[in-house]
Design a protein around this motif. Structure first.
Motif, mmCIF file in Angstrom:
data_model
loop_
_atom_site.group_PDB
_atom_site.id
_atom_site.type_symbol
_atom_site.label_atom_id
_atom_site.label_comp_id
_atom_site.label_asym_id
_atom_site.label_seq_id
_atom_site.Cartn_x
_atom_site.Cartn_y
_atom_site.Cartn_z
ATOM 1 N N LYS A 129 0.783 -1.076 -0.071
ATOM 2 C CA LYS A 129 0.142 -0.021 0.104
ATOM 3 C C LYS A 129 0.712 1.380 -0.042
ATOM 4 C CE LYS A 129 -3.512 -2.407 2.710
ATOM 5 N NZ LYS A 129 -4.194 -2.401 3.806
ATOM 6 N N ILE A 130 2.280 1.279 -0.089
ATOM 7 C CA ILE A 130 3.172 2.372 0.133
ATOM 8 C C ILE A 130 3.729 2.764 -1.240
ATOM 9 C CG2 ILE A 130 5.368 3.128 0.923
ATOM 10 C CD1 ILE A 130 4.744 1.575 3.398
ATOM 11 N N GLU A 131 3.412 3.727 -1.994
ATOM 12 C CA GLU A 131 3.707 4.121 -3.217
ATOM 13 C C GLU A 131 4.816 5.118 -3.122
ATOM 14 O OE1 GLU A 131 -0.033 5.489 -4.990
ATOM 15 O OE2 GLU A 131 -0.597 3.346 -4.821
ATOM 16 N N ASP A 132 5.807 5.166 -2.235
ATOM 17 C CA ASP A 132 7.124 6.241 -2.086
ATOM 18 C C ASP A 132 8.048 5.539 -2.675
ATOM 19 O OD1 ASP A 132 5.066 7.702 -1.051
ATOM 20 O OD2 ASP A 132 5.773 7.261 1.118
ATOM 21 N N GLY A 133 8.253 4.882 -3.572
ATOM 22 C CA GLY A 133 9.227 4.260 -4.272
ATOM 23 C C GLY A 133 10.336 3.405 -3.550
ATOM 24 N N VAL A 134 9.704 2.529 -2.475
ATOM 25 C CA VAL A 134 10.451 1.788 -1.692
ATOM 26 C C VAL A 134 9.956 0.158 -2.107
ATOM 27 C CG1 VAL A 134 10.962 1.119 0.660
ATOM 28 C CG2 VAL A 134 10.260 3.262 0.121
ATOM 29 N N ALA A 135 11.426 -0.399 -2.488
ATOM 30 C CA ALA A 135 11.147 -1.974 -2.612
ATOM 31 C C ALA A 135 11.519 -2.727 -1.236
ATOM 32 C CB ALA A 135 12.247 -2.302 -3.759
ATOM 33 N N LEU A 136 10.648 -3.613 -1.021
ATOM 34 C CA LEU A 136 10.775 -4.344 0.218
ATOM 35 C C LEU A 136 11.380 -5.562 -0.102
ATOM 36 C CD1 LEU A 136 10.237 -4.949 3.274
ATOM 37 C CD2 LEU A 136 8.005 -5.897 2.736
ATOM 38 N N VAL A 137 12.610 -5.947 0.283
ATOM 39 C CA VAL A 137 13.118 -7.052 0.262
ATOM 40 C C VAL A 137 13.181 -8.176 1.744
ATOM 41 C CG1 VAL A 137 15.508 -8.088 -0.486
ATOM 42 C CG2 VAL A 137 14.738 -6.180 -1.639
ATOM 43 N N PHE A 138 13.047 -9.170 1.379
ATOM 44 C CA PHE A 138 13.241 -10.390 2.526
ATOM 45 C C PHE A 138 14.535 -11.080 1.878
ATOM 46 C CE2 PHE A 138 8.550 -10.118 3.895
ATOM 47 C CZ PHE A 138 8.638 -9.250 4.656
ATOM 48 N N HIS A 139 15.471 -11.125 2.687
ATOM 49 C CA HIS A 139 16.622 -12.087 2.427
ATOM 50 C C HIS A 139 16.710 -13.093 3.447
ATOM 51 C CE1 HIS A 139 20.291 -13.320 0.777
ATOM 52 N NE2 HIS A 139 20.834 -13.304 1.880
ATOM 53 N N ASP A 140 16.652 -14.534 2.928
ATOM 54 C CA ASP A 140 16.833 -15.614 3.940
ATOM 55 C C ASP A 140 18.103 -15.817 4.135
ATOM 56 O OD1 ASP A 140 16.344 -18.140 5.394
ATOM 57 O OD2 ASP A 140 14.189 -17.790 4.902
#
Length: 288
Positions: A129-140
């Protein structure tokens, strides 16, 4: 426990290193003997290494024993000046996921196990829902496959700006992971003292601070206290509230340089192994 048994037979001193706080009541059946053995090992150790005084109080209450020789040593990636290999100029995640810098000027990283224990579902839904140009990365930290139903669920929750990094790198290259991000995430569900008292025991937090990343943390008291002291990021009360996280991200990006400097200052003051490890190394020399 093995070190304690070796001490009994060979009188070789050992140091008890507390990594995880395991509640004695969590053991069942024959395994109930483990906390008792652990307590005996603690009592006979030459010294105790633990992350901070809060975790020391918990360990003491678990085993009913206050060790006379204690060293506080937070979980720390390395000396501030130490790097096994130079960090490459290329950005690991931008190359891996072909992330365009104009579309995603910021990369928010939560490293470690991808799990609900670390609010993975809530964060996936929130960041969509965030449209501020942020990529969310989960690194295992372990090899995972997109065939796993849980990971497929995360992708279904957020196919927009969530990226799952499922190929771990060798530990001597872990700096590549954190240097590729611009914002760190350190979220822990309050399920026991091992998580609630995580501030000085969090590897992901220490690595973020080492790389001068402003960090979003959830409102565990230990994390709140550390951020209050150094102001390296923002505390989130509800990881499922996209408005709260969006506001926190805007606060970070508008004060990025200051928070980045504070993150590095926190690392140097609290987590730098070269400084904090000296008393321990000196004690080991005395034992040898």
């Amino acid at each position: 426990i093995t070190a304690w048994l070796k001490y009994i037979f060979y009188k070789r001193p050992y140091i008890y290193v507390s990594l995880e706080l395991a509640r004695p009541v969590a053991f069942e059946g024959f395994a109930k003997i483990i906390p008792w053995l652990e307590g005996r090992a603690l009592r006979n150790s030459a010294a105790l290494i633990i992350q901070d005084s809060e975790r020391l109080a918990t360990l003491t209450s678990y085993h009913g024993y206050k060790h006379p020789k204690v060293f506080f040593l937070p979980n720390s990636p390395s000396s501030a000046q130490c790097a096994a290999k130079p960090v490459p100029l290329e950005n690991y995640f931008r190359r891996k996921f072909n992330l365009d810098a104009k579309r995603f000027p910021h990369i928010a990283l939560q490293a470690g196990v991808i799990s609900d224990v670390f609010f993975a579902r809530e964060l996936a839904a929130t960041f969509r829902k965030i449209e501020d140009g942020v990529a969310l990365v989960f690194h295992d930290r372990e090899q995972r496959s997109m065939n796993e139903p849980y990971l497929q669920t995360l992708h279904e929750i957020n196919p927009v700006n969530l990226f799952l990094s499922l190929d771990p790198v060798p530990f001597d290259q872990i700096d590549r992971i954190f240097s590729a991000a611009t914002i760190g995430l350190a979220f822990y569900r309050d399920i026991d003292n091992n998580h609630a008292q995580i501030a000085m025991a969090s590897g992901k937090l220490a690595f973020c601070l080492k790389h001068s990343l402003p960090v979003l943390v959830n409102n565990l008291p230990s994390l709140e206290r550390l951020n209050r002291k150094y102001q390296f990021g923002c505390v989130i009360n509800d990881p499922a509230d996209h408005l709260e996280i969006a506001a926190a991200l805007r606060q970070i990006t508008s004060s990025y340089d200051r928070m980045s400097e504070n993150a590095r200052r926190c690392y140097l003051s609290e987590f730098d192994f070269k400084k904090n490890g000296q008393p321990v190394l000196a004690f080991i020399k005395e034992l040898c």
